[in-house]
Design an enzyme around this catalytic site. Sequence first.
Site, mmCIF file in Angstrom:
data_model
loop_
_atom_site.group_PDB
_atom_site.id
_atom_site.type_symbol
_atom_site.label_atom_id
_atom_site.label_comp_id
_atom_site.label_asym_id
_atom_site.label_seq_id
_atom_site.Cartn_x
_atom_site.Cartn_y
_atom_site.Cartn_z
ATOM 1 C CE LYS A 120 45.584 43.771 39.076
ATOM 2 N NZ LYS A 120 46.196 44.954 39.657
ATOM 3 C CG ASP A 138 42.044 46.651 42.601
ATOM 4 O OD1 ASP A 138 40.822 46.499 42.853
ATOM 5 O OD2 ASP A 138 42.680 47.632 42.989
#
Length: 211
Positions: A120, A138
């Site tokens: 991420k 997210d």
Amino acid sequence: MNKEKRLEILTRLRDNNPHPTTELNFTTPFELLAAVLLSAQATDVSVNKATDKLYPVANTPQAILDLGVEKLKGYIKTIGLFNSKAENLIKTCQMLVDLHGGEVPESREALEALPGVGRKTANVVLNTAFGWPTIAVDTHIYRVSNRTKFAMGKNVDLVEQKLLKVVPKEFKVDVHHWLILHGRYTCVARKPRCGSCIIEDLCEFSPPKKK
Ligand code: SF4
């Protein structure tokens, strides 16, 4: 959700915010990387408060190393998990100096080899510092994608794959910002603000029936 609806959603999100970016303050790839590392389980506002004081003093890997871990902790102590974040940031700075001439590498592999940097974070840096069409999924993007049925998946990796598949090229660089902001301010976790949502007529959310 069909292609036409997705296109209309993306078009509206773009019209509403043509030049989206992260809410973390940064001016260089390193400032962004450090801010993202500090932001795990913390708000962007709290990170900005700390980095607004830290970066004028130290905003390069070498400068953070020169500062040392204890002084670094002093700057970031208002952010959750600051002890481990400071240790990780120091290790990351050391690797950037040793292996990359003090620069942030524009490479997924090299980024993910840094302490505390997962897929991420690498996606955020590649996208926001270097303009790659990556999508960092997210908690907000995961929720919005599934709730609206824009791109459904049982985990963040599957949602990322689905988004990469269904989002047309022209929207790819910006889509993660639009979805995060939409999830943060409108399609919030507990009670989505459907009444003030610009994509309400396109959304396929079906709230659980009241007993
Ligand atoms: S209509 Fe409601 S559930 Fe659908 S995207 Fe908007 S806020 Fe979220």
